[in-house]
Write an enzyme that holds these catalytic residues in place. Structure first.
Site, PDB file in Angstrom:
ATOM      1  CE  LYS A 254      76.055   9.553   0.881  1.00 17.56           C
ATOM      2  NZ  LYS A 254      75.213   9.767   1.326  1.00 17.56           N
ATOM      3  NE  ARG A 328      80.066  19.605   2.379  1.00 17.08           N
ATOM      4  CZ  ARG A 328      79.130  19.749   3.630  1.00 17.08           C
ATOM      5  NH1 ARG A 328      79.315  20.738   5.038  1.00 17.08           N
ATOM      6  NH2 ARG A 328      77.886  19.517   3.643  1.00 17.08           N
TER       7      ARG A 328
HETATM    8  N1  BES Z   1      75.625  13.559  -2.111  1.00 16.87           N
HETATM    9  C1  BES Z   1      75.327  13.408  -1.006  1.00 16.87           C
HETATM   10  C2  BES Z   1      74.146  13.900  -0.401  1.00 16.87           C
HETATM   11  C3  BES Z   1      72.640  13.673  -1.128  1.00 16.87           C
HETATM   12  C4  BES Z   1      71.274  12.874  -0.430  1.00 16.87           C
HETATM   13  C5  BES Z   1      71.958  13.298  -2.186  1.00 16.87           C
HETATM   14  C6  BES Z   1      70.403  12.250  -0.540  1.00 16.87           C
HETATM   15  C7  BES Z   1      70.718  13.007  -2.928  1.00 16.87           C
HETATM   16  C8  BES Z   1      70.179  12.421  -2.048  1.00 16.87           C
HETATM   17  C9  BES Z   1      76.499  14.139   0.196  1.00 16.87           C
HETATM   18  O1  BES Z   1      77.524  13.780  -0.348  1.00 16.87           O
HETATM   19  C10 BES Z   1      76.334  13.603   1.615  1.00 16.87           C
HETATM   20  O2  BES Z   1      76.490  12.698   1.725  1.00 16.87           O
HETATM   21  N2  BES Z   1      76.463  14.557   2.309  1.00 16.87           N
HETATM   22  C11 BES Z   1      75.831  14.762   3.885  1.00 16.87           C
HETATM   23  C12 BES Z   1      76.686  15.734   4.829  1.00 16.87           C
HETATM   24  C13 BES Z   1      76.920  15.615   5.938  1.00 16.87           C
HETATM   25  C14 BES Z   1      77.599  14.432   6.102  1.00 16.87           C
HETATM   26  C15 BES Z   1      77.266  16.666   6.738  1.00 16.87           C
HETATM   27  C16 BES Z   1      74.408  14.451   4.525  1.00 16.87           C
HETATM   28  O3  BES Z   1      73.202  14.935   3.775  1.00 16.87           O
HETATM   29  O4  BES Z   1      74.579  13.085   4.933  1.00 16.87           O
HETATM   30 ZN    ZN Z   2      77.876  12.313   0.933  1.00 18.06          ZN
END
Ligand code: BES
Ligand code: ZN
Ligand code: ZN
Length: 473
Positions: A254, A328
């Site tokens: 990230k 997931r």
């Molecule tokens: N933990 C994150 C989701 C999240 C985003 C939680 C903002 C709390 C606040 C999750 O693991 C993630 O990174 N999801 C990705 C999925 C994508 C790669 C398909 C996302 O939402 O960008």
């Molecule tokens: Zn993630």
């Protein structure tokens, strides 16, 4: 602590709840206080604060033109205003005298107690930060004391959940999380079993193992059980919570700006723990199991990478196309594991997708699932406790996006409907009545948000406690 008392001692601080201006005559005020309060209410105030040098009086006028649930929420927010005043004045006791409907009392207690929470562990001078308030006295001769006990148990559960969310990885690795779960279990009465790395490997929980590979800290899988003898149900309710103790995204790292709240990625797990604590403490007559798969997700020498193909706990193969879609992966194993309980219903909670926040906003939970009746119930309770839910569809055409040319599933869909494709992915691992709550928005606040506080909110604990309470009745 919230306590019952049958007499209001007028030399103590108090909050009076009225639903009609005329009721001001029925509350114990001196002449000067009464004149002031009447003037304020005539000026359209609905919150009056009268500060004497040794006590404070608050008058809450509930707007009876609003719907019942909005009234309750207004009262909770007034609880937050009261706590702000109390902090300045260093008051230790407040009485609640309620001339409106009974629920108002509990809403005000909630608003005050949840506002009183703070995460002060890491301050050198903790005492200075801690709220002075020690007790709330509910003045009533008709209130049922078991209701007060239930509320105390619930508040404690929300505190537990918030504490877990607020702990950074520097303290709370997956193992530490499991130890905390054990400690809270001992304190409140639920049983715990912790599966360690070896056991997770021999169970072949491929999703959890894959996400953990970049970490130097071993994963854990915590199992909590509350199975009272007087349970009303044969088959248990199972709650599954995402326990990502920190989500860097892994090899799909990230960028900064997206990392800084990611200690909250264990909020689903934290809610399950808080819920288990609350129901055990309240001794609800209902069988409940809690499952929390836990690890951090980070790039490391052996971290899983895009295009890896992972064999999951249930044998499904998954082509990883983004290591940041890790929630997931670990939830899938836990959901498949839940089949062994022959559950009545499984509810999972996860800070799963940014897409859910885009779709329904920061204060709302996205709900999906295969059991419309139970979803409707949750939605109603969502208004009642003001942890609101919006449903997203799980139509089968969304599953097209998860087709892989080399494995049974991909771990990400396309550009659109990201919260739903995540839900569809999870659905694959269920064969029972199931509800998925994506709490990525409401689990964590960066700005102080009334009684929800700052940091972990404990969202879901109040919602699901009320859901189970209604089941148990
Ligand atoms: N933990 C994150 C989701 C999240 C985003 C939680 C903002 C709390 C606040 C999750 O693991 C993630 O990174 N999801 C990705 C999925 C994508 C790669 C398909 C996302 O939402 O960008
Ligand atoms: Zn993630
Ligand atoms: Zn995550």
């Amino acid at each position: 602590m919230i306590q019952l008392t049958n007499k209001y001692l007028t030399d103590e601080s108090a909050a009076f709840i009225i639903s009609d201006k005329k009721q001001i005559k029925d509350i114990q005020l001196s002449k000067v206080e009464m004149n002031f309060a009447e003037k304020m209410l005539d000026n359209k105030a609905n919150f009056v604060h009268i500060n004497s040098f040794y006590k404070s009086l608050f008058i809450l006028l509930v707007n009876s033109e609003k719907d019942e649930f909005t009234q309750l929420e207004d009262i909770r927010k007034s609880g937050n205003r009261i706590i702000t005043e109390i902090k300045e004045l260093k008051l230790e006791t407040i009485n609640i005298v309620n001339l409106g409907s009974e629920n108002f009392t509990y809403a005000l207690c909630e608003g005050i107690m949840l506002s009183k929470y703070g995460f002060h562990k890491y301050f050198k001078d903790k005492a200075e930060k801690t709220s002075s308030l020690k007790e709330i006295k509910v003045v009533s001769s008709s209130t049922d004391s078991t209701k007060v006990d239930l509320l105390n148990a619930l508040i404690e559960g929300v505190y537990n959940a918030r504490d877990i969310v607020n702990e950074p990885l520097s303290f709370m690795t997956a193992q530490k999380l499991s130890q905390e779960i054990e400690r809270i279990g001992k304190e409140t009465g639920f049983k715990t079993e912790i599966l360690d790395k070896k056991q997770i490997e021999s169970l072949k929980m491929g999703g959890l193992i894959a996400v953990n590979r970049g970490s130097i800290h071993p994963p854990t899988f915590s199992i909590m059980r509350w199975e009272p003898e007087n349970a009303i149900n044969e088959k248990p309710y199972v709650f599954v919570g995402k326990g990502l103790v920190f989500d860097t995204g892994g090899i799909n790292l990230k960028p900064s700006g997206y990392l800084e709240t990611m200690k909250c990625d264990k909020a689903g797990g934290a809610t399950v723990v808080g819920l288990m604590a609350a129901i055990a403490k309240a001794k609800l007559p209902i069988k409940v199991i809690g499952l929390v798969p836990a690890t951090d997700n980070r790039p490391g020498n052996d971290a899983y990478v895009p295009e890896d193909i992972i064999t999951m706990f249930d044998g499904t193969t998954v082509e990883v196309l983004n290591t940041d879609a890790e929630g997931r992966m670990i939830l899938a194993d836990a959901l498949a594991y839940a089949k062994k309980y022959k559950p009545q219903l499984v509810i999972d909670l996860a800070t799963l997708t940014g897409a859910a926040v885009v779709a329904v906003g920061e204060n709302t939970t996205a709900v999906m699932g295969n059991t419309p009746k139970e979803i409707e119930k949750l939605k109603t309770i969502g208004f009642e406790v003001w942890e609101k839910l919006v449903e997203l569809p799980l139509w089968d055409e969304y599953k097209e996006q998860l087709k892989s040319s080399v494995a049974d599933l991909k771990n990400i869909g396309g550009k659109y409907a990201g919260a739903i494709t995540a839900g569809k992915f999870l659905e694959h691992f269920t064969d029972y009545d199931w509800i998925h709550l994506d709490i990525a928005g409401p689990a964590f606040t960066e700005k102080d948000d009334s009684y929800r506080g700052i940091g972990g909110t404990g969202v879901g604990v109040r919602l699901l406690f009320e859901f189970l309470k209604q089941k148990a009745n």
